[in-house]
Write a protein that holds these residues in place. Structure first.
Motif, short mmCIF file in Angstrom:
data_model
loop_
_atom_site.label_atom_id
_atom_site.label_comp_id
_atom_site.label_asym_id
_atom_site.label_seq_id
_atom_site.Cartn_x
_atom_site.Cartn_y
_atom_site.Cartn_z
N TYR A 1 19.14 10.03 13.03
CA TYR A 1 19.92 10.74 12.01
C TYR A 1 18.98 11.48 11.05
CZ TYR A 1 23.32 11.34 8.18
OH TYR A 1 24.14 11.84 7.19
N ILE A 2 17.91 10.81 10.62
CA ILE A 2 16.93 11.43 9.73
C ILE A 2 16.26 12.61 10.42
CG2 ILE A 2 14.73 11.05 8.52
CD1 ILE A 2 15.65 8.13 8.10
N LEU A 3 15.91 12.43 11.70
CA LEU A 3 15.32 13.54 12.47
C LEU A 3 16.23 14.75 12.44
CD1 LEU A 3 13.50 14.77 14.88
CD2 LEU A 3 15.22 13.75 16.35
N LEU A 4 17.50 14.56 12.71
CA LEU A 4 18.43 15.69 12.81
C LEU A 4 18.63 16.36 11.46
CD1 LEU A 4 21.03 14.19 15.32
CD2 LEU A 4 19.14 15.77 15.79
N LEU A 5 18.64 15.59 10.39
CA LEU A 5 18.72 16.19 9.06
C LEU A 5 17.50 17.07 8.80
CD1 LEU A 5 20.02 13.21 6.85
CD2 LEU A 5 21.34 15.11 7.84
N ALA A 6 16.32 16.60 9.24
CA ALA A 6 15.10 17.39 9.07
C ALA A 6 15.18 18.70 9.85
CB ALA A 6 13.88 16.57 9.51
N ALA B 1 11.32 9.30 16.17
CA ALA B 1 12.27 10.37 15.81
C ALA B 1 12.03 10.92 14.40
CB ALA B 1 13.70 9.86 15.97
N PRO B 2 12.07 10.09 13.34
CA PRO B 2 11.84 10.66 12.00
C PRO B 2 10.41 11.15 11.81
CG PRO B 2 11.95 8.26 11.87
CD PRO B 2 12.37 8.65 13.27
N ILE C 1 7.26 16.02 10.65
CA ILE C 1 6.27 17.06 11.00
C ILE C 1 6.95 18.42 11.10
CG2 ILE C 1 4.66 17.83 12.79
CD1 ILE C 1 4.15 14.82 13.38
N TYR C 2 8.13 18.43 11.71
CA TYR C 2 8.92 19.67 11.80
C TYR C 2 9.24 20.19 10.39
CZ TYR C 2 12.80 22.78 13.03
OH TYR C 2 13.64 23.88 13.16
N MET C 3 9.65 19.30 9.51
CA MET C 3 9.98 19.69 8.14
C MET C 3 8.76 20.27 7.43
SD MET C 3 11.16 17.29 4.93
CE MET C 3 12.69 16.74 5.68
#
Length: 838
Positions: A111-116, A156-157, A162-164
């Motif tokens: 979920y945190i990954l997808l928010l990022a 995942a997060p 890193i993406y963020m």
């Protein structure tokens, strides 16, 4: 709380509540006080017993255990990291009951990954379901691969952070990278971390290419610099485990070669190629990503009362066939792996959305996800695609240190789930031209659904459905050679139709949305329900209520046998060989005894070589004597010839759990004085001579230690050496002799921590008999001490403390700066008040 803030936080609250409810629902037996006990969890309890007992009763913490493989560091078993602040975060998460904790972690982390990635919270909930309920995530829990599960979750997060950092919030992303990377390292599954690094490297390379194209290399390198700092802090906080593990790994099966060539299985640097590729996914087995029973499912499973096997049993007049089918474990898997607990099934809906993502997702994201997914699938084939596997084993750093190549499918599972959600993001994008979605939806559904339809219609395209395990069925059970292939075929057809149904339903739902026939919110609800309907029943095949047992303390769970009880009455120090288990692949004897065998993925290379060259041969002699002997007394004389087992101080042999153990009167003891020294030119000669000497009176020493040897050993019939105090990390011996001597100790040589002292003064010692300790001793009467004091642990603790402090300062600084930015100055406040008045 104002209304806008409440509306902003509402989906996050809903997500948390839903994640907790789903986790407790799936693992509802924990509410009845039941527990999940996987194989590796049990093995850990056995292996960690000596360490845990010592740590509970002493102020210091032992870093060595004698409970397995005659002694080894416990860095990968049960080691404390006193100065790593991240352990408190880990403990907070683990306050939830197991295994509820793992599913909550899967859901929350993705979920945190997808928010990022900029996914809306409501869609992120659906995405979390898509990733978290994939079959592999539950299969590893069923067998007790807990550290693997935690590391997969934190991956995942970490990727999201890193993406963020690269795409939006450089400082926050870097800070979160330090947090989640530290948690991932702390979970302590190096192979999953290695795969995570592969994801990061490919992502970073694609970002660099696009930054060059867009002439934004300055911003790229600023972000990269901050991420490097974050990585250094994360590594630093885990320095205690990383330094000790790295140091130890150099001496394990994954480390450098000892130079031994007579043991072909273990001669090269890193792991043996056959060992690395033993669990290789079949090329066609990749279709389990879409059709779970494409290769029959797990190695052992049950069939329905309607199966061909059940029908045949009924025709034979066998009673209670329906009940028998529920209990009878049959070899259903017919793939190329030696065995499996279940397939890697990412979901029919995820597969459909993944293909849709190829049409819809932006190039910058697609061209780092797609190559990763394809590469991980091809690497999972291992020995079935050796050109690529050979290249990675030979040229890619550290790749030859990991086994079970099929594990790399975690990258494919992660990438396909992420791509699927990113496809949905494009579908539900505000003001999108929905008419342009219809063609990609139709093509994607046709491709994925078409594959399902083909195998549903003609399952024989998958092969002959025959398993090597079928050969075991003879006599009254020979009919299974006919019925099992038919049942495996039926399993494939059934799952192909099942997957086809979910592809059609999900594609139809999105098509209806694109045609404005279903509202977005309703589409979300239906899609979430379909996702659960697709994934949960498959996950339940491999981890369900039947996996749980009534909660019992470890003392009640592990009961000593008659043989164990007799041995436990002996309070001296010795080792035990339990011949009733798979000696070198079972840790259960380690719970009660100092075990010659055990179960661990990182045993010392020299010990493995000793197993391959000498111990296997001597065990063959011992078991041969059991086969020939008419009485137990006839076996005892054979033990005199077991020189290597005797030097390991094997005092007891358990041959029947409910019978008294066999006592070995020829064990060399804890330490002994030798009369003759044989110098070996290399590892091969050292190993060969070890099989020729009388280990009670002679010793083999590599020429590199020759300078430490006494000039001459003068016999003294009164000379004595005796172990007088035992702790796993501290041994004390009394010695007395009128002449100089050479003592050999039945303890594993590991000079990266074991220090020797005489009267408080540090003295040198040497390696003897390939892997034991020896020490030249001057005439006199005094005490000899061995203490396990690894510098890597001490230095690691210092680095962890400094890094933890720096991380906390960075966190506090970020919070303070963010607060200052969000707080208006006095002048701004007055201006705001004046505006409101006007």
């Amino acid at each position: 709380m104002n209304k806008s803030l409440f509306q902003k936080l509402l989906p996050h609250f809903v997500a948390l509540i839903l994640f907790f409810c789903l986790s407790f629902w799936y693992f509802s037996p924990v509410l009845e006080g039941k527990q999940l006990m996987g194989h590796d969890t049990q093995s850990w309890m056995y292996a960690a017993k000596e360490t845990l007992d010592y740590n509970q009763t002493h102020d210091d913490k032992t870093l060595w255990t004698n409970s397995m493989f005659s002694g080894m560091p416990n860095y990968q078993i049960s080691m404390t990291q006193p100065n790593n602040i991240i352990k408190y975060v880990d403990q907070l998460f683990k306050s939830l009951p197991s295994p509820v904790f793992f599913l909550v972690l899967y859901l929350l982390c993705f979920y945190i990954l997808l928010l990022a990635f900029g996914i809306s919270p409501w869609l992120a909930i659906i995405g979390s379901l898509a990733f978290s309920f994939a079959s592999y995530n539950f299969i590893i829990l069923s067998v007790g691969h807990n550290s693997k599960a935690i590391t997969i979750a934190y991956t995942a997060p970490l990727i999201g952070s890193i993406y963020m950092a690269f795409r939006s919030k450089r400082m926050l992303g870097s800070l979160l990278t330090a947090l989640f990377l530290s948690l991932a390292i702390y979970a302590n599954h190096i192979q999953i971390l290695y795969y995570t690094l592969l994801i990061v490297l490919v992502f970073g390379l694609v970002e660099l290419i696009f930054s060059i194209k867009e002439k934004k290399t300055s911003a790229y390198f600023k972000t990269l610099g901050l991420l490097i700092i974050a990585a250094l802090l994360a590594v630093g906080m885990n320095a205690t485990s990383l330094l000790t593990t790295y140091e130890y790994s150099q001496y394990t099966m994954r480390g450098k070669s000892t130079g031994l060539t007579i043991d072909e299985q273990n001669a090269q640097h890193g792991l043996n190629k056959d060992y690395i590729t033993q669990w290789s996914y079949g090329i066609d087995e990749t279709l389990t990503l879409l059709i779970p029973n494409f290769k029959g499912g797990a190695s052992a499973g049950t069939l329905s009362p309607e199966s061909k096997t059940a029908q045949r049993l009924t025709s034979y007049g066998v009673p209670n066939v329906e009940r028998m089918m529920k209990e009878m474990q049959l070899p259903l898997y017919w793939g190329t792996q030696p065995g499996t607990a279940g397939p890697v099934y990412v979901g029919a809906i995820v597969c459909f959305l993944f293909v849709l993502g190829i049409f819809l997702v932006d190039k910058r994201t697609k061209w780092w996800l797609l190559p990763l997914i394809i590469l991980s699938i091809m690497l999972s084939w291992g020995k079935n695609f050796m050109p690529l596997t050979d290249f990675f084993i030979q040229y890619v750093p550290l790749y030859n240190n990991f086994r079970t190549v099929s594990m790399i499918l975690v990258i494919a599972s992660f990438g396909m789930a992420l791509m699927a959600v990113l496809a949905l993001k494009e579908v539900f994008k505000p003001h999108a031209d929905k008419t342009k979605l219809l063609r990609p939806i139709s093509i994607s559904a046709a491709i994925v659904g078409g594959i399902c339809l083909i195998f549903a219609a003609v399952p024989s395209l998958a092969g002959n459905f025959v398993s090597p395990a079928d050969a075991q069925f003879t006599g009254d059970y020979a009919f299974l050679k006919e019925t099992l292939p038919l049942d495996r075929q039926a399993l494939l057809r059934s799952d192909a139709l099942r997957s086809l149904a979910f592809v059609v339903l999900s594609a139809g739902l999105i098509w209806l949305y694109a045609k404005n026939l279903v509202k977005k919110n309703l589409t979300y609800v239906f899609l979430g329900c379909l996702m659960l309907g697709d994934l949960v029943p498959v996950a339940k095949r491999y981890l369900n209520d039947d996996n749980f047992t009534r909660k019992r303390s470890i003392e009640k769970f592990v009961q000593p046998s008659t043989a164990d009880k007799i041995i436990l009455q002996d309070k001296s120090q010795f080792r035990v060989l339990d011949a009733t288990v798979d000696i070198f692949n079972d840790a259960s004897p380690s719970y009660f005894h100092k075990n010659i065998g055990g179960y661990h993925a990182a045993k010392l290379r020299r010990y493995q070589e000793l197993i391959n060259v000498h111990l296997t041969k001597e065990l063959g002699q011992l078991f041969g004597a059991f086969g020939r002997a008419k009485t137990i007394d006839e076996i005892v004389p054979v033990m005199d010839s077991l020189g290597v087992l005797n030097m390991l101080n094997m005092k007891y042999v358990i041959y029947n759990k409910e019978a008294p153990p066999l006592v070995n009167p020829y064990a060399n003891g804890n330490a002994w004085l030798v009369k003759n020294i044989r110098i070996a030119e290399n590892a091969d000669e050292e190993m060969r001579l070890l099989g020729e000497i009388d280990t009670k009176t002679e010793v083999v020493v590599d020429k590199s230690f020759a300078s430490l040897l006494p000039a001459k050993i003068i016999p003294d019939s009164t000379a004595r050496i005796q172990l007088v105090s035992y702790e796993p990390n501290h041994l004390i011996y009394n010695f007395s002799s009128k002449t100089d001597q050479l003592a050999v100790f039945s303890e594993i040589y590991y000079d990266k921590g074991w220090n020797a002292y005489i009267n408080g003064r540090k003295v040198p010692y040497l390696r003897a008999n390939y892997l034991l300790r020896a020490m030249p001793l001057k005439a006199g009467s005094y005490q000899i001490e061995f203490k396990f004091e690894p510098d890597s642990y001490r230095i690691g603790n210092i680095i962890a403390l400094v890094s933890s402090v720096l991380f906390v300062l960075w966190l506090l600084g970020f919070i303070y700066i963010s607060w200052k930015k969000s707080t208006p100055s006095n002048g701004e406040s007055r201006i705001g008040e004046n505006i409101q008045k006007k």
